[in-house]
Design a protein around this motif. Sequence first.
Motif, PDB file in Angstrom:
ATOM      1  N   LYS A  39       0.856  -1.204   0.000  1.00  0.00           N
ATOM      2  CA  LYS A  39       0.000   0.000   0.000  1.00  0.00           C
ATOM      3  C   LYS A  39       0.882   1.240   0.000  1.00  0.00           C
ATOM      4  O   LYS A  39       0.728   2.160   0.825  1.00  0.00           O
ATOM      5  CB  LYS A  39      -0.926  -0.020   1.237  1.00  0.00           C
ATOM      6  CG  LYS A  39      -1.985  -1.089   1.167  1.00  0.00           C
ATOM      7  CD  LYS A  39      -3.101  -0.682   0.240  1.00  0.00           C
ATOM      8  CE  LYS A  39      -3.899  -1.877  -0.244  1.00  0.00           C
ATOM      9  NZ  LYS A  39      -4.575  -1.691  -1.491  1.00  0.00           N
ATOM     10  N   ARG A  40       1.846   1.226  -0.872  1.00  0.00           N
ATOM     11  CA  ARG A  40       2.850   2.294  -0.995  1.00  0.00           C
ATOM     12  C   ARG A  40       2.265   3.684  -1.009  1.00  0.00           C
ATOM     13  O   ARG A  40       2.708   4.581  -0.322  1.00  0.00           O
ATOM     14  CB  ARG A  40       3.566   2.105  -2.339  1.00  0.00           C
ATOM     15  CG  ARG A  40       4.963   1.767  -2.242  1.00  0.00           C
ATOM     16  CD  ARG A  40       5.744   2.240  -3.423  1.00  0.00           C
ATOM     17  NE  ARG A  40       6.570   3.349  -3.007  1.00  0.00           N
ATOM     18  CZ  ARG A  40       7.633   3.204  -2.258  1.00  0.00           C
ATOM     19  NH1 ARG A  40       8.018   2.020  -1.879  1.00  0.00           N
ATOM     20  NH2 ARG A  40       8.330   4.258  -1.896  1.00  0.00           N
ATOM     21  N   GLU A  41       1.199   3.836  -1.827  1.00  0.00           N
ATOM     22  CA  GLU A  41       0.653   5.180  -2.033  1.00  0.00           C
ATOM     23  C   GLU A  41       0.191   5.792  -0.708  1.00  0.00           C
ATOM     24  O   GLU A  41       0.332   6.997  -0.490  1.00  0.00           O
ATOM     25  CB  GLU A  41      -0.427   5.175  -3.120  1.00  0.00           C
ATOM     26  CG  GLU A  41      -1.684   4.352  -2.987  1.00  0.00           C
ATOM     27  CD  GLU A  41      -1.555   2.820  -2.820  1.00  0.00           C
ATOM     28  OE1 GLU A  41      -0.490   2.222  -3.084  1.00  0.00           O
ATOM     29  OE2 GLU A  41      -2.556   2.229  -2.395  1.00  0.00           O
ATOM     30  N   LEU A  42      -0.295   4.951   0.223  1.00  0.00           N
ATOM     31  CA  LEU A  42      -0.750   5.486   1.511  1.00  0.00           C
ATOM     32  C   LEU A  42       0.431   5.826   2.413  1.00  0.00           C
ATOM     33  O   LEU A  42       0.477   6.888   3.028  1.00  0.00           O
ATOM     34  CB  LEU A  42      -1.637   4.460   2.235  1.00  0.00           C
ATOM     35  CG  LEU A  42      -2.961   4.104   1.554  1.00  0.00           C
ATOM     36  CD1 LEU A  42      -3.682   3.031   2.348  1.00  0.00           C
ATOM     37  CD2 LEU A  42      -3.840   5.360   1.478  1.00  0.00           C
ATOM     38  N   ASP A  45       3.004   8.829   1.567  1.00  0.00           N
ATOM     39  CA  ASP A  45       2.418  10.151   1.617  1.00  0.00           C
ATOM     40  C   ASP A  45       3.149  11.085   2.581  1.00  0.00           C
ATOM     41  O   ASP A  45       3.264  12.268   2.370  1.00  0.00           O
ATOM     42  CB  ASP A  45       0.949   9.981   2.056  1.00  0.00           C
ATOM     43  CG  ASP A  45       0.111  11.124   1.543  1.00  0.00           C
ATOM     44  OD1 ASP A  45       0.472  11.650   0.485  1.00  0.00           O
ATOM     45  OD2 ASP A  45      -0.866  11.488   2.225  1.00  0.00           O
ATOM     46  N   SER A  46       3.649  10.487   3.659  1.00  0.00           N
ATOM     47  CA  SER A  46       4.321  11.311   4.660  1.00  0.00           C
ATOM     48  C   SER A  46       5.734  10.774   4.886  1.00  0.00           C
ATOM     49  O   SER A  46       5.970   9.564   4.793  1.00  0.00           O
ATOM     50  CB  SER A  46       3.518  11.235   5.966  1.00  0.00           C
ATOM     51  OG  SER A  46       4.367  11.408   7.059  1.00  0.00           O
ATOM     52  N   ARG A  47       6.656  11.673   5.217  1.00  0.00           N
ATOM     53  CA  ARG A  47       8.034  11.257   5.500  1.00  0.00           C
ATOM     54  C   ARG A  47       8.090  10.348   6.730  1.00  0.00           C
ATOM     55  O   ARG A  47       8.978   9.540   6.893  1.00  0.00           O
ATOM     56  CB  ARG A  47       8.894  12.489   5.765  1.00  0.00           C
ATOM     57  CG  ARG A  47       9.349  13.200   4.505  1.00  0.00           C
ATOM     58  CD  ARG A  47      10.020  14.489   4.893  1.00  0.00           C
ATOM     59  NE  ARG A  47      11.147  14.215   5.795  1.00  0.00           N
ATOM     60  CZ  ARG A  47      12.409  14.303   5.432  1.00  0.00           C
ATOM     61  NH1 ARG A  47      12.712  14.663   4.225  1.00  0.00           N
ATOM     62  NH2 ARG A  47      13.374  14.043   6.285  1.00  0.00           N
ATOM     63  N   LEU A  48       7.090  10.508   7.599  1.00  0.00           N
ATOM     64  CA  LEU A  48       7.098   9.748   8.855  1.00  0.00           C
ATOM     65  C   LEU A  48       6.627   8.306   8.690  1.00  0.00           C
ATOM     66  O   LEU A  48       6.832   7.479   9.573  1.00  0.00           O
ATOM     67  CB  LEU A  48       6.199  10.450   9.894  1.00  0.00           C
ATOM     68  CG  LEU A  48       6.633  11.851  10.292  1.00  0.00           C
ATOM     69  CD1 LEU A  48       5.584  12.498  11.188  1.00  0.00           C
ATOM     70  CD2 LEU A  48       7.974  11.787  11.017  1.00  0.00           C
ATOM     71  N   THR A  49       5.985   8.023   7.572  1.00  0.00           N
ATOM     72  CA  THR A  49       5.429   6.669   7.412  1.00  0.00           C
ATOM     73  C   THR A  49       6.100   5.894   6.267  1.00  0.00           C
ATOM     74  O   THR A  49       5.548   4.919   5.787  1.00  0.00           O
ATOM     75  CB  THR A  49       3.908   6.735   7.153  1.00  0.00           C
ATOM     76  OG1 THR A  49       3.688   7.579   6.013  1.00  0.00           O
ATOM     77  CG2 THR A  49       3.147   7.267   8.338  1.00  0.00           C
ATOM     78  N   GLN A  50       7.282   6.366   5.846  1.00  0.00           N
ATOM     79  CA  GLN A  50       7.982   5.678   4.754  1.00  0.00           C
ATOM     80  C   GLN A  50       8.225   4.205   5.119  1.00  0.00           C
ATOM     81  O   GLN A  50       8.540   3.909   6.274  1.00  0.00           O
ATOM     82  CB  GLN A  50       9.354   6.324   4.524  1.00  0.00           C
ATOM     83  CG  GLN A  50       9.306   7.747   4.019  1.00  0.00           C
ATOM     84  CD  GLN A  50       8.767   7.822   2.608  1.00  0.00           C
ATOM     85  OE1 GLN A  50       9.139   7.032   1.770  1.00  0.00           O
ATOM     86  NE2 GLN A  50       7.887   8.757   2.364  1.00  0.00           N
ATOM     87  N   PRO A  51       8.103   3.308   4.125  1.00  0.00           N
ATOM     88  CA  PRO A  51       8.423   1.901   4.421  1.00  0.00           C
ATOM     89  C   PRO A  51       9.880   1.783   4.890  1.00  0.00           C
ATOM     90  O   PRO A  51      10.728   2.548   4.431  1.00  0.00           O
ATOM     91  CB  PRO A  51       8.257   1.203   3.064  1.00  0.00           C
ATOM     92  CG  PRO A  51       7.498   2.141   2.209  1.00  0.00           C
ATOM     93  CD  PRO A  51       7.710   3.516   2.736  1.00  0.00           C
ATOM     94  N   PRO A  52      10.179   0.841   5.795  1.00  0.00           N
ATOM     95  CA  PRO A  52      11.556   0.729   6.285  1.00  0.00           C
ATOM     96  C   PRO A  52      12.509   0.285   5.172  1.00  0.00           C
ATOM     97  O   PRO A  52      12.138  -0.532   4.341  1.00  0.00           O
ATOM     98  CB  PRO A  52      11.470  -0.340   7.381  1.00  0.00           C
ATOM     99  CG  PRO A  52      10.233  -1.107   7.085  1.00  0.00           C
ATOM    100  CD  PRO A  52       9.297  -0.172   6.379  1.00  0.00           C
ATOM    101  N   LYS A  53      13.723   0.853   5.157  1.00  0.00           N
ATOM    102  CA  LYS A  53      14.729   0.436   4.157  1.00  0.00           C
ATOM    103  C   LYS A  53      15.757  -0.504   4.792  1.00  0.00           C
ATOM    104  O   LYS A  53      16.674  -0.967   4.126  1.00  0.00           O
ATOM    105  CB  LYS A  53      15.445   1.669   3.584  1.00  0.00           C
ATOM    106  CG  LYS A  53      14.511   2.674   2.906  1.00  0.00           C
ATOM    107  CD  LYS A  53      14.105   2.211   1.517  1.00  0.00           C
ATOM    108  CE  LYS A  53      13.044   3.063   0.869  1.00  0.00           C
ATOM    109  NZ  LYS A  53      13.441   4.388   0.493  1.00  0.00           N
TER     110      LYS A  53
END
Length: 268
Positions: A39-42, A45-53
């Motif tokens: 659900k990347r698009e959700l 949306d915010s820098r705080l909720t980026q998927p972990p790298k």
Amino acid sequence: IIASQLVVPDEISVNWKDIAGLDYLIQELRETVILPIQKRELFADSRLTQPPKGVLLHGPPGCGKTLIAKATAKEANMSFINLDVSLLTDKWYGETQKLAAAVFSLAVKLQPCIVFIDEIESFLRTRTQHDHEATAMMKTQFMSLWDGLITDPTCTVIIMGATNRPQDLDKAIQRRMPATFHVPMPSETQRERILQLILRSEPVAPDIDFPRLASSTEGFSGSDLHELCRQAAVYRVRDLARDEMARENNENNRESNADTTGDSDEEY
Ligand code: ATP
């Protein structure tokens, strides 16, 4: 070299069903790692909720870290690069530099992709002043490549490290792996589940006592349980083979006795 460690999602042979007793961990991974990718698009949306790298799996050897990493890639439909760290530490510095850059660029081309690094502490351990200059430069280069992934919000590459010595990891590396999961030694209940899974399609005795097996294997990892079952299966087949050989020998002896008797009949 890199391609031999690479698996595309369709060819990954394990999934969640191959992991026993770690349902809570699978659920955590689903929510922390997989959902943000699906659900990347959700999440983007915010820098705080980026998927972990960066994801760290830590715990004793043989308890399923590699299995979990591969199954995560499979379930998230990601390619999987199993990076052998000895490739980055054994070669001359110029070579490792090129190799590290090639791994990252391949991962970006294949994204979504997991780059799995087993025993990650062996090459990204706490820096000391005794570090060889080449080692220090290699770590710095690796981290800067990694930062390139972190700062690119469109990039779906995850570095997934595994270690049984998390305390030896460089603090800077720990910061790059905000999603951290402990993969523990299995409890009695977990051992029972693992044994059931390993033996699920094996010809076991109908009265096999799984709870008793689980209680008598205290201190066994999943890998130890697998080895235990493998040995039991080999003993069983060996017994069958031995019985069959004995039967064949008896039959041969009987036939040759009959032949001898037949010969002597003719003589008389
Ligand atoms: P290492 O730290 O030595 O690399 P690891 O934690 O990565 O070990 P794996 O390689 O994932 O462990 O596990 C080794 C084998 O043990 C697996 O291939 C599997 O057969 C078995 N195993 C371990 N844990 C589990 C589990 N929870 N469920 C099913 N099988 C397991």
